[in-house]
Design a protein around this motif. Structure first.
Motif, PDB file in Angstrom:
ATOM      1  N   TRP A 122       0.881  -1.259  -0.113  1.00  0.00           N
ATOM      2  CA  TRP A 122       0.055   0.034  -0.059  1.00  0.00           C
ATOM      3  C   TRP A 122       0.953   1.222   0.044  1.00  0.00           C
ATOM      4  CZ3 TRP A 122      -5.010   0.164  -1.133  1.00  0.00           C
ATOM      5  CH2 TRP A 122      -5.695  -1.128  -0.665  1.00  0.00           C
ATOM      6  N   ASP A 181       0.444   2.569   6.277  1.00  0.00           N
ATOM      7  CA  ASP A 181      -0.734   1.620   6.931  1.00  0.00           C
ATOM      8  C   ASP A 181      -1.865   1.798   6.128  1.00  0.00           C
ATOM      9  OD1 ASP A 181       1.182   0.810   9.055  1.00  0.00           O
ATOM     10  OD2 ASP A 181       0.615   2.398  10.254  1.00  0.00           O
ATOM     11  N   THR A 183      -5.265  -1.117   4.586  1.00  0.00           N
ATOM     12  CA  THR A 183      -5.903  -2.655   4.559  1.00  0.00           C
ATOM     13  C   THR A 183      -6.788  -2.772   3.350  1.00  0.00           C
ATOM     14  OG1 THR A 183      -7.791  -1.996   5.847  1.00  0.00           O
ATOM     15  CG2 THR A 183      -5.882  -2.890   7.155  1.00  0.00           C
ATOM     16  N   GLU A 184      -7.130  -3.884   3.090  1.00  0.00           N
ATOM     17  CA  GLU A 184      -7.942  -4.222   1.860  1.00  0.00           C
ATOM     18  C   GLU A 184      -9.538  -3.832   2.179  1.00  0.00           C
ATOM     19  OE1 GLU A 184      -7.637  -8.288   0.658  1.00  0.00           O
ATOM     20  OE2 GLU A 184      -5.785  -8.144  -0.518  1.00  0.00           O
ATOM     21  N   ASP A 185      -9.639  -3.775   3.571  1.00  0.00           N
ATOM     22  CA  ASP A 185     -10.996  -3.508   3.982  1.00  0.00           C
ATOM     23  C   ASP A 185     -11.621  -2.226   3.484  1.00  0.00           C
ATOM     24  OD1 ASP A 185     -10.957  -5.978   5.261  1.00  0.00           O
ATOM     25  OD2 ASP A 185     -10.564  -5.015   7.138  1.00  0.00           O
ATOM     26  N   GLU A 186     -10.306  -1.148   3.464  1.00  0.00           N
ATOM     27  CA  GLU A 186     -10.733   0.248   2.869  1.00  0.00           C
ATOM     28  C   GLU A 186     -10.913   0.241   1.396  1.00  0.00           C
ATOM     29  OE1 GLU A 186      -8.001   3.296   5.004  1.00  0.00           O
ATOM     30  OE2 GLU A 186      -6.775   1.266   5.272  1.00  0.00           O
ATOM     31  N   TYR A 207      -2.461  -0.658  -4.246  1.00  0.00           N
ATOM     32  CA  TYR A 207      -1.779  -1.802  -3.547  1.00  0.00           C
ATOM     33  C   TYR A 207      -1.953  -2.796  -4.756  1.00  0.00           C
ATOM     34  CZ  TYR A 207      -2.877  -5.965  -0.990  1.00  0.00           C
ATOM     35  OH  TYR A 207      -3.259  -7.370  -0.586  1.00  0.00           O
TER      36      TYR A 207
END
Ligand SMILES: O=C(O)CCC(=O)C(=O)O
Length: 257
Positions: A122, A181, A183-186, A207
């Motif tokens: 990311w 920082d 994540t894929e959740d975002e 990413y």
């Protein structure tokens, strides 16, 4: 009057979300032609010297092969590329997205070889770049192979273009890829057919997963920004690896963590 490629809704989507899908920027026949040029780079038939590096150094498991192949400035070695359909159409689209003063700043190839299983961590491109006063920028990411979740299609965090740049650090080796920082959740992932592309802004968080399939994931990337900002960069010796390949640092000190 120049041909328009985008609707007002598409431009508004890019401004609000920081990315945009453009399908079929090149035809299937053109894809085949680009793939054959691309393979000449990968096989080293076209020797690019220090312009080739491993973006996944310290991230993937291979010590002997490139984990992610990155080749800067292919158009310096195959000069006709800039006159070919992809560069020409992407330039026209970039002008609709960021303004008529848009020019190509640099181009690059990023390939994820079969089973190379190495993520592109990311990051926001602005963290790699000089802190230019005018932040308008558009990167075009063209899939020459079908881009899927399993071979490393792009993920974007919608709206991250409108927020701050997160603190960045080296993801693996000192001097290698940068990360922050996230994540894929975002994020949302964008699978593409060969010949289709995405555009993203310099601040858009993105990413890609590693390639866990048996075929290449070849991407051809062009970056555009205002002509005046390209001049600003060059005056300060910043040319995206044209003359200083391998010099990967957090260029934008404001975002060091
Ligand atoms: O191809 C990838 O995995 C990453 C590409 C990327 O980070 C970019 O085009 O800015």
């Amino acid at each position: 009057m120049e041909r328009s490629y985008l609707s007002a809704d598409q431009v508004a989507f890019f401004n609000a979300n920081g990315y945009l899908i453009v399908e079929n920027i090149i035809t299937p026949e053109e894809v085949e032609h680009y793939k054959s040029i691309y393979n000449d780079f990968l096989s080293e038939k076209i020797d690019v010297g220090a312009n080739r590096s491993d973006l996944g150094d310290g991230l993937g498991s291979s010590k002997t092969k490139e984990n992610i192949t990155q080749i800067m400035w292919p158009s310096d070695f195959v000069e006709e590329l800039v006159h070919m359909p992809y560069h020409q159409r992407a330039l026209a689209i970039s002008r609709e997205l960021i303004g008529e003063d848009s020019e190509m700043d640099f181009d690059m190839l990023i390939n994820k070889a079969p089973y190379s299983n190495t993520i592109t961590p990311w990051h926001q491109d602005e963290a790699y770049w000089l802190n230019v006063p005018d932040k308008r920028a558009a990167s075009c990411w063209l899939a020459l192979d079908e881009a899927t979740l399993d071979n490393g299609c792009m993920w974007f965090v919608p709206g991250s273009n409108l927020k701050e740049v997160r603190p960045h650090r080296f993801a693996g080796k000192e001097g290698g890829a940068l990360t922050c920082d996230a994540t894929e959740d975002e994020g949302v992932y964008i699978e593409l057919k060969p010949g289709s592309c995405t555009f993203h802004q310099g601040r858009t968080l993105h990413y890609s997963r590693g390639n866990s399939t048996g075929t290449n994931r070849r991407a051809f990337i062009l970056n555009f920004r205002p002509a005046e900002m390209i001049r600003y960069e060059r005056e300060r010796g910043f040319d995206h690896g044209k003359n200083n390949a391998g010099d990967r640092k957090v260029k934008n000190d404001d975002f060091k963590s």
